[in-house]
Design an enzyme around this catalytic site. Structure first.
Site, PDB file in Angstrom:
ATOM      1  N   GLU A 157       0.963  -1.161  -0.021  1.00 13.02           N
ATOM      2  CA  GLU A 157      -0.063  -0.221   0.039  1.00 13.02           C
ATOM      3  C   GLU A 157       0.800   1.449  -0.043  1.00 13.02           C
ATOM      4  O   GLU A 157       1.111   1.579   1.070  1.00 13.02           O
ATOM      5  CB  GLU A 157      -0.999   0.147   1.337  1.00 13.02           C
ATOM      6  CG  GLU A 157      -1.850   1.033   1.294  1.00 13.02           C
ATOM      7  CD  GLU A 157      -2.815   1.325   2.540  1.00 13.02           C
ATOM      8  OE1 GLU A 157      -2.790   0.235   3.353  1.00 13.02           O
ATOM      9  OE2 GLU A 157      -3.722   2.232   2.578  1.00 13.02           O
ATOM     10  N   LYS A 198      -2.549  -1.923  -3.080  1.00 18.54           N
ATOM     11  CA  LYS A 198      -3.512  -1.283  -2.545  1.00 18.54           C
ATOM     12  C   LYS A 198      -2.932   0.320  -2.606  1.00 18.54           C
ATOM     13  O   LYS A 198      -2.283   0.991  -1.744  1.00 18.54           O
ATOM     14  CB  LYS A 198      -3.754  -1.472  -1.232  1.00 18.54           C
ATOM     15  CG  LYS A 198      -4.697  -0.665  -0.462  1.00 18.54           C
ATOM     16  CD  LYS A 198      -5.248  -1.046   1.002  1.00 18.54           C
ATOM     17  CE  LYS A 198      -6.129  -0.136   1.613  1.00 18.54           C
ATOM     18  NZ  LYS A 198      -6.660  -0.682   2.733  1.00 18.54           N
TER      19      LYS A 198
HETATM   20  C1  5MM Z   1      -8.489   1.676   8.259  1.00 17.34           C
HETATM   21  O1  5MM Z   1      -7.511   2.482   8.159  1.00 17.34           O
HETATM   22  C2  5MM Z   1      -6.255   1.928   8.111  1.00 17.34           C
HETATM   23  C3  5MM Z   1      -5.358   2.150   9.371  1.00 17.34           C
HETATM   24  O2  5MM Z   1      -4.927   3.612   9.571  1.00 17.34           O
HETATM   25  P1  5MM Z   1      -3.862   3.960  10.536  1.00 17.34           P
HETATM   26  O3  5MM Z   1      -2.797   2.807  10.674  1.00 17.34           O
HETATM   27  O4  5MM Z   1      -3.502   5.235  10.257  1.00 17.34           O
HETATM   28  O5  5MM Z   1      -4.612   3.680  12.080  1.00 17.34           O
HETATM   29  C4  5MM Z   1      -5.526   2.550   6.762  1.00 17.34           C
HETATM   30  O6  5MM Z   1      -4.385   1.945   6.357  1.00 17.34           O
HETATM   31  C5  5MM Z   1      -6.507   2.008   5.962  1.00 17.34           C
HETATM   32  O7  5MM Z   1      -6.303   0.649   5.595  1.00 17.34           O
HETATM   33  C6  5MM Z   1      -6.356   2.881   4.408  1.00 17.34           C
HETATM   34  O8  5MM Z   1      -5.703   3.845   4.583  1.00 17.34           O
HETATM   35  C7  5MM Z   1      -7.519   2.599   3.541  1.00 17.34           C
HETATM   36  O9  5MM Z   1      -8.568   3.422   4.660  1.00 17.34           O
HETATM   37  P2  5MM Z   1      -9.477   4.419   3.790  1.00 17.34           P
HETATM   38  O10 5MM Z   1     -10.168   4.997   4.795  1.00 17.34           O
HETATM   39  O11 5MM Z   1      -8.460   5.457   3.073  1.00 17.34           O
HETATM   40  O12 5MM Z   1     -10.096   3.739   2.702  1.00 17.34           O
END
Ligand code: 5MM
Length: 337
Positions: A175, A217
């Site tokens: 990602e 991702k």
């Molecule tokens: C769910 O959020 C994930 C974890 O974030 P932190 O490590 O900052 O707590 C994040 O990595 C998430 O998997 C991705 O950003 C995709 O989530 P979004 O909300 O952008 O679809």
């Protein structure tokens, strides 16, 4: 086909995508703050149980990314969450990075940490039932950033992580997220994403990671949130496909987009449009956190009597994104709900 490749292909099975429920403790606290719910271990468990136990989610959800704490939690009747998911045909996954920290010598830029001890943690997670993992690199856009140094450092770490996961028998989700914060336009996001992806795949190749055994991702190609020039759904879809055709090997089974701060409906509409346009060699799917959970979190509001309403709201988003996998989502689906 190797077992790792078949897991990667199951993650991007037609009509399905990933629920990213791997919010770290500070992030889930922020989400709970928004509904005035205290972030206790049991409230986090109750909320995640609501999502994972929603009947029928398996029709549209292929896998769930968990946080370390959640992988070790159980349902009210004592079933471990990974077992609950696996019994319903949903692959359990685990976030293995330790978060984005300041990159030394590069003001305003981040490097994701977590490589130390990763071989042992992967082995433990595989024993607890994880079939795939996730590592997120964060790339910010401003006038003088990202630097090549930041892109190289993050690509190198992503590839080291991926190689360690494969060695330990779990599929790495790679990602690299180019943030949509800021006032840049769509073209600037395209350029930075292209640089990021080319470096990431260069590092994966150098570190002997077979593209067939990973899932990518990424962000979509979008103007920054503060940009005065917003883009149409069609422009976003075309720019994203154009960029990814240049940078992502055809051997990668699938691309699961993150939502990155888009509204729930925007994230669905963009994915739908890309699948309508089609023509790419990979599956185009979703791995949404906020765009699958925002309205379900509101509907739940931390109250046991709202569990059914929270599940219904979550299932609706899962269904809409499931339809977007084949370009068959319509705005009418939202109105019916
Ligand atoms: C769910 O959020 C994930 C974890 O974030 P932190 O490590 O900052 O707590 C994040 O990595 C998430 O998997 C991705 O950003 C995709 O989530 P979004 O909300 O952008 O679809």
């Amino acid at each position: 086909m190797s077992e790792l490749e078949s897991i990667a292909r199951a993650i991007v099975a037609p009509g399905k995508g990933i629920l990213a429920a791997d919010e770290s403790s500070p992030t889930i606290k922020k989400r709970f703050d928004s509904i005035q719910v205290e972030s206790t271990e049991d409230n986090r468990r109750a909320y995640r149980q609501m999502l994972f136990a929603a009947a029928g989610a398996e029709q549209h959800i292929s896998g769930v990314i968990l946080f370390d704490e959640t992988l070790r939690q159980s349902t009210d009747d004592g079933t471990p969450f990974p077992k609950l998911l696996a019994e319903r045909g949903i692959l359990p996954g685990i976030k293995v990075d330790k978060g984005a920290k300041d990159l030394a010598g590069a003001a305003g830029e981040k490097i994701t940490e977590g490589l130390d001890g990763l071989r042992d943690r992967v082995a433990e997670y595989a024993g607890l039932g994880a079939k795939f993992a996730k590592w997120r690199a964060v790339i910010d856009i401003a006038e003088a950033i990202p630097s090549d140094y930041c892109l190289e450092a993050n690509a190198h770490a992503l590839a080291r992580y991926a190689a360690l996961c494969l060695e330990g028998g779990i599929v790495p989700i790679v990602e690299p997220e180019v943030l949509m914060d800021g006032g840049h336009d769509l073209q600037r996001c395209y350029e930075v994403t292209e640089r990021t992806l080319c470096r990431t795949f260069g590092a994966l190749y150098a570190q002997r990671v077979p593209p067939e055994q990973i899932v990518l991702k990424p962000n979509m190609i979008l103007p920054g949130k503060k940009s005065s020039k917003q883009a149409s759904v069609r422009e976003v879809a075309e720019a994203t496909l154009h960029c990814f055709r240049r940078c992502v090997p055809a051997a990668v089974p699938g691309i699961v987009f993150l939502s990155g701060g888009q509204s729930e409906q925007e994230a669905t509409a963009h994915l739908n449009e890309m699948n309508k346009l089609g023509g790419g060699p990979w599956e185009l799917s979703f791995s949404y956190g906020r765009a699958l959970q925002a309205s379900a979190l509101q509907a739940w509001g931390g109250r046991a009597e709202n569990l059914a309403a929270g599940q219904k709201t979550f299932l609706h988003r899962a269904k809409c994104n499931g339809a977007a996998r084949s370009g068959s989502w319509t705005e009418a689906m939202e109105k019916v709900a």
